[in-house]
Design a protein around this motif. Structure first.
Motif, PDB file in Angstrom:
ATOM      1  N   ALA A  40       4.642   6.801   5.518  1.00 37.96           N
ATOM      2  CA  ALA A  40       3.325   6.918   5.057  1.00 37.96           C
ATOM      3  C   ALA A  40       2.779   5.088   4.230  1.00 37.96           C
ATOM      4  O   ALA A  40       4.048   4.980   3.926  1.00 37.96           O
ATOM      5  CB  ALA A  40       2.891   7.461   4.029  1.00 37.96           C
ATOM      6  N   LEU A  41       2.179   4.175   4.961  1.00 38.54           N
ATOM      7  CA  LEU A  41       2.046   3.102   4.297  1.00 38.54           C
ATOM      8  C   LEU A  41       1.529   3.392   3.968  1.00 38.54           C
ATOM      9  O   LEU A  41      -0.231   2.688   4.351  1.00 38.54           O
ATOM     10  CB  LEU A  41       1.767   2.333   5.561  1.00 38.54           C
ATOM     11  CG  LEU A  41       1.738   0.805   5.620  1.00 38.54           C
ATOM     12  CD1 LEU A  41       2.527   0.257   5.400  1.00 38.54           C
ATOM     13  CD2 LEU A  41       0.697  -0.026   6.513  1.00 38.54           C
ATOM     14  N   THR A  42       1.378   2.354   2.676  1.00 42.34           N
ATOM     15  CA  THR A  42      -0.490   1.488   1.887  1.00 42.34           C
ATOM     16  C   THR A  42      -0.202   0.267   1.796  1.00 42.34           C
ATOM     17  O   THR A  42       0.628  -0.468   1.603  1.00 42.34           O
ATOM     18  CB  THR A  42      -0.077   1.901   0.401  1.00 42.34           C
ATOM     19  OG1 THR A  42       0.402   3.637  -0.007  1.00 42.34           O
ATOM     20  CG2 THR A  42      -1.443   1.975  -0.076  1.00 42.34           C
ATOM     21  N   VAL A  43      -1.404  -0.023   2.260  1.00 40.63           N
ATOM     22  CA  VAL A  43      -1.919  -1.934   2.043  1.00 40.63           C
ATOM     23  C   VAL A  43      -2.092  -1.815   0.718  1.00 40.63           C
ATOM     24  O   VAL A  43      -3.499  -1.312   0.476  1.00 40.63           O
ATOM     25  CB  VAL A  43      -2.522  -1.907   3.319  1.00 40.63           C
ATOM     26  CG1 VAL A  43      -3.197  -3.440   2.984  1.00 40.63           C
ATOM     27  CG2 VAL A  43      -2.015  -2.369   4.836  1.00 40.63           C
ATOM     28  N   ALA A  44      -1.809  -3.201  -0.295  1.00 38.53           N
ATOM     29  CA  ALA A  44      -1.925  -2.977  -1.256  1.00 38.53           C
ATOM     30  C   ALA A  44      -3.870  -3.620  -1.670  1.00 38.53           C
ATOM     31  O   ALA A  44      -3.842  -4.390  -0.900  1.00 38.53           O
ATOM     32  CB  ALA A  44      -0.738  -4.187  -2.379  1.00 38.53           C
ATOM     33  N   LYS A  45      -3.728  -3.146  -2.943  1.00 41.82           N
ATOM     34  CA  LYS A  45      -5.079  -3.718  -3.320  1.00 41.82           C
ATOM     35  C   LYS A  45      -5.448  -5.045  -3.030  1.00 41.82           C
ATOM     36  O   LYS A  45      -6.993  -5.192  -2.298  1.00 41.82           O
ATOM     37  CB  LYS A  45      -5.831  -3.093  -4.957  1.00 41.82           C
ATOM     38  CG  LYS A  45      -7.247  -3.041  -4.963  1.00 41.82           C
ATOM     39  CD  LYS A  45      -7.283  -2.845  -6.298  1.00 41.82           C
ATOM     40  CE  LYS A  45      -8.737  -3.363  -7.401  1.00 41.82           C
ATOM     41  NZ  LYS A  45      -8.746  -3.475  -8.665  1.00 41.82           N
ATOM     42  N   GLU A  46      -5.348  -5.958  -3.086  1.00 42.40           N
ATOM     43  CA  GLU A  46      -4.979  -6.827  -3.100  1.00 42.40           C
ATOM     44  C   GLU A  46      -4.705  -8.007  -2.317  1.00 42.40           C
ATOM     45  O   GLU A  46      -5.530  -8.955  -1.587  1.00 42.40           O
ATOM     46  CB  GLU A  46      -4.283  -8.100  -4.332  1.00 42.40           C
ATOM     47  CG  GLU A  46      -3.843  -7.379  -5.653  1.00 42.40           C
ATOM     48  CD  GLU A  46      -2.741  -6.182  -5.896  1.00 42.40           C
ATOM     49  OE1 GLU A  46      -1.926  -6.247  -4.919  1.00 42.40           O
ATOM     50  OE2 GLU A  46      -3.471  -5.272  -5.907  1.00 42.40           O
ATOM     51  N   TYR A  47      -4.058  -7.024  -1.383  1.00 39.61           N
ATOM     52  CA  TYR A  47      -3.790  -7.764   0.161  1.00 39.61           C
ATOM     53  C   TYR A  47      -4.414  -7.490   1.179  1.00 39.61           C
ATOM     54  O   TYR A  47      -4.872  -7.482   2.620  1.00 39.61           O
ATOM     55  CB  TYR A  47      -2.617  -7.293   0.652  1.00 39.61           C
ATOM     56  CG  TYR A  47      -2.186  -8.114   2.202  1.00 39.61           C
ATOM     57  CD1 TYR A  47      -1.710  -9.575   1.554  1.00 39.61           C
ATOM     58  CD2 TYR A  47      -1.205  -6.859   2.939  1.00 39.61           C
ATOM     59  CE1 TYR A  47      -1.359 -10.436   3.095  1.00 39.61           C
ATOM     60  CE2 TYR A  47      -0.165  -7.704   3.859  1.00 39.61           C
ATOM     61  CZ  TYR A  47      -1.227  -9.596   4.043  1.00 39.61           C
ATOM     62  OH  TYR A  47      -0.141 -10.030   4.693  1.00 39.61           O
ATOM     63  N   ALA A  48      -5.510  -6.150   0.789  1.00 40.77           N
ATOM     64  CA  ALA A  48      -6.416  -4.573   1.777  1.00 40.77           C
ATOM     65  C   ALA A  48      -7.558  -5.431   2.273  1.00 40.77           C
ATOM     66  O   ALA A  48      -7.945  -5.661   3.590  1.00 40.77           O
ATOM     67  CB  ALA A  48      -6.674  -4.281   0.771  1.00 40.77           C
ATOM     68  N   ALA A  49      -7.596  -6.657   1.571  1.00 40.04           N
ATOM     69  CA  ALA A  49      -9.433  -6.907   2.113  1.00 40.04           C
ATOM     70  C   ALA A  49      -9.332  -8.011   3.588  1.00 40.04           C
ATOM     71  O   ALA A  49      -9.622  -8.456   4.718  1.00 40.04           O
ATOM     72  CB  ALA A  49     -10.057  -7.530   1.792  1.00 40.04           C
ATOM     73  N   SER A  50      -7.851  -8.900   3.378  1.00 36.63           N
ATOM     74  CA  SER A  50      -7.441  -9.768   4.351  1.00 36.63           C
ATOM     75  C   SER A  50      -6.134  -9.223   5.560  1.00 36.63           C
ATOM     76  O   SER A  50      -6.400  -9.298   6.646  1.00 36.63           O
ATOM     77  CB  SER A  50      -5.513 -10.200   4.085  1.00 36.63           C
ATOM     78  OG  SER A  50      -5.992 -10.562   2.512  1.00 36.63           O
TER      79      SER A  50
END
Length: 169
Positions: A40-50
């Protein structure tokens, strides 16, 4: 002779009691829950928009899997509590799901074991430019949430952020 017969009878009752007692021991009941072999991969909140897209490759014990991940909005569970029951016990409890600003994806493996995994992520940013290639070797987490008699659960979770790839908590 009577003492001998009484001893044999008492011994017989003792053995019968022991056999019955051993047959009445508590049996372990395990939940019928299947586990998917995935990373499972989670793209962190601070990075998700990028992040526009992520391609993940994972290799374990000489077997590799890779795919462009389908990314979906992440969420967190919000506890809504329990209502007290009429006799002091709790009634069913509830929770809801709330968006948390992350995005998530999953890479299916053929088999997931406790052996180390080498994971590599790449992809594109919001403007279509390549994301930095990130590599991490990590060991999946092994837990026995229902006791050792019920078997182990193995989880392999990663977090991608601006600093790189790391194992999820």
């Amino acid at each position: 002779m009577r003492k001998f017969a009484a001893t044999v009878a008492l011994t017989g009752f003792a053995l019968t009691g022991a056999l019955l007692a051993s047959g009445c021991q508590a049996e372990t009941v395990c939940p019928a829950i299947a586990q998917a072999p995935l990373v499972a991969l989670t793209v962190a909140k601070e990075y998700a928009a990028s992040v526009k897209s992520v391609h993940l490759k994972a290799c374990q014990a000489g077997r590799c899997a890779e795919a462009d991940l389908g990314l979906f909005p992440g969420s967190t569970t919000v506890d809504q509590g329990c209502e007290p029951g009429p006799n002091g016990g709790d009634r069913p409890c509830s929770a809801s799901s709330s968006p948390d600003g992350t995005v998530r994806g999953m890479l299916m493996l053929d088999v997931l074991t406790g052996d180390s995994i080498e994971a590599t992520s790449m992809g594109t940013d919001a403007s279509g430019l390549p994301l930095p290639v990130r590599t991490l070797t990590f060991t999946p987490r092994v837990a026995y949430p229902f006791g050792e008699k019920c078997g182990r659960f193995i989880t392999a979770g990663l977090v991608l952020d601006a600093n790189g790839l790391r194992q999820a908590d």
